[in-house]
Design an enzyme around this catalytic site. Structure first.
Site, mmCIF file in Angstrom:
data_model
loop_
_atom_site.group_PDB
_atom_site.id
_atom_site.type_symbol
_atom_site.label_atom_id
_atom_site.label_comp_id
_atom_site.label_asym_id
_atom_site.label_seq_id
_atom_site.Cartn_x
_atom_site.Cartn_y
_atom_site.Cartn_z
ATOM 1 N N LEU A 141 10.164 -30.229 -21.425
ATOM 2 C CA LEU A 141 10.730 -30.571 -22.717
ATOM 3 C C LEU A 141 10.267 -29.523 -23.705
ATOM 4 O O LEU A 141 9.150 -29.010 -23.596
ATOM 5 C CB LEU A 141 10.246 -31.962 -23.177
ATOM 6 N N ASP A 142 11.115 -29.182 -24.671
ATOM 7 C CA ASP A 142 10.708 -28.225 -25.690
ATOM 8 C C ASP A 142 9.472 -28.738 -26.410
ATOM 9 O O ASP A 142 9.228 -29.950 -26.491
ATOM 10 C CB ASP A 142 11.835 -28.019 -26.704
ATOM 11 N N LYS A 143 8.699 -27.838 -26.960
ATOM 12 C CA LYS A 143 7.456 -28.192 -27.642
ATOM 13 C C LYS A 143 7.655 -29.338 -28.634
ATOM 14 O O LYS A 143 6.877 -30.296 -28.664
ATOM 15 C CB LYS A 143 6.893 -26.970 -28.368
#
Length: 326
Positions: A141-143
């Protein structure tokens, strides 16, 4: 330790098959993504010549040699005692709720504070197939995207989960607050994605090149200038949801890279909405549900987590404005 070498003599039944697809079925040990990486790094030869094209079409009589590196040690990464919101754990895998603001794995010189650092402290038996920087990581997942994530503890489970992702047998459902209201309540975005040539941090939609990406969406609630949208991934490309929503003119509210941050602030009609957006400090995107088959027990598992407080605050402010206009 030396690399493990595999040699294959291509028979007639494998003629015309892609190199990477053949190797993934032949090895039964690593993910297609990892194999493609090995091919591009020169770990594969065809007829004693390095072949860096995963799409190479095999010919009858070809000799394919794969040099498969052993899982690398993790000495370069330090375990850190970081609290984890664990939803499920057994000896094979772990499912958790990743908070916004946490990188999944080290990148761009960041070697601490990541999910991997936390996992190394929590688990002593993580899969090393992802390499020294991504032990156990099957997907990401993106940051600044929160939500459900599964991590493999063994190479076998890593491989089996990777196959489920590749065959689209895993259900990934997200919720997002987006700018504007889509014209269609239910729709599908089918647009190829590639890395932007102008800005390497960004992905972009393209024609004829790039990788096919498909996102299904449904508008759950609309608030004049914003909407709460449910999104289901058919494919899983980097930044896919964020890029696709920008592509149809409805970027994720708060997204600083794909146009949702400033637009959302400009469209905020009340101070509570503006304050909620300022407090958000990220894209309003949350991985709500993950469903997959347990690679060992074969039980179909489903995990869902509610929107985090920062997104709930924004949705509450939007609902309050919507009720005021009824």
């Amino acid at each position: 330790m030396e690399n493990e070498t595999h040699i294959y003599h291509i028979q007639t039944e494998h003629k015309g098959k892609r190199l990477d697809r053949f190797l993934i079925s032949a090895t039964q040990a690593v993910s297609r993504t990892y194999l493609q990486k090995l091919i591009r790094e020169g770990a594969v030869t065809v007829n004693d010549k390095v072949s860096k094209q995963p799409s190479y079409m095999l010919r009858s009589g070809d000799q394919v040699c794969l040099s498969l590196p052993d899982s690398r040690p993790l000495e370069t990464l330090q375990p850190q005692d970081i609290s984890l919101d664990i939803l499920y754990e057994d000896s094979h895998l772990i499912v958790l709720n990743k908070p916004a603001g946490m990188l999944v794995h080290p990148a761009s010189g960041v070697n601490s504070g990541t999910l991997v650092n936390a996992l190394l402290a929590h688990c002593t038996d993580l899969s090393g197939i992802g390499g020294v920087e991504r032990p156990g990581i099957v997907h990401r997942l993106d940051k600044d995207t929160s939500g459900v994530l599964v991590v493999a503890k063994t190479d076998v489970v890593h491989r089996e989960l990777s196959v489920q992702f590749e065959k689209h047998n895993i259900t990934r459902q997200y919720v997002a607050v987006v700018c504007g209201v889509p014209a269609e309540v239910i729709g599908t975005i089918d647009a190829q994605i590639a890395r932007s040539r102008r800005d390497r941090r960004r992905m972009t939609t393209v024609k004829n090149i790039g990788r096919r990406a498909v996102t299904h969406y449904q508008v759950l609630e609309s608030y004049h200038k914003f909407s709460l949208v449910q999104l289901t991934l058919e494919t899983g490309r980097l930044h896919q949801i964020r890029v696709h929503l920008q592509h149809i003119g409805h970027p994720v509210a708060g997204d600083p890279i794909y146009g949702g941050e400033q637009r959302a602030l400009n469209d905020a009609d009340t101070l509570p909405i503006k304050h909620a957006l300022i407090h958000l400090k990220r894209q309003a995107l949350h991985a709500r549900t993950l469903q997959f088959e347990h690679p060992v027990t074969h039980e179909r598992l489903t995990f869902s987590v509610p929107k985090p407080a920062d997104m709930e605050r924004l949705v509450d402010a939007l609902r309050t404005l919507a009720r005021a206009h009824l």
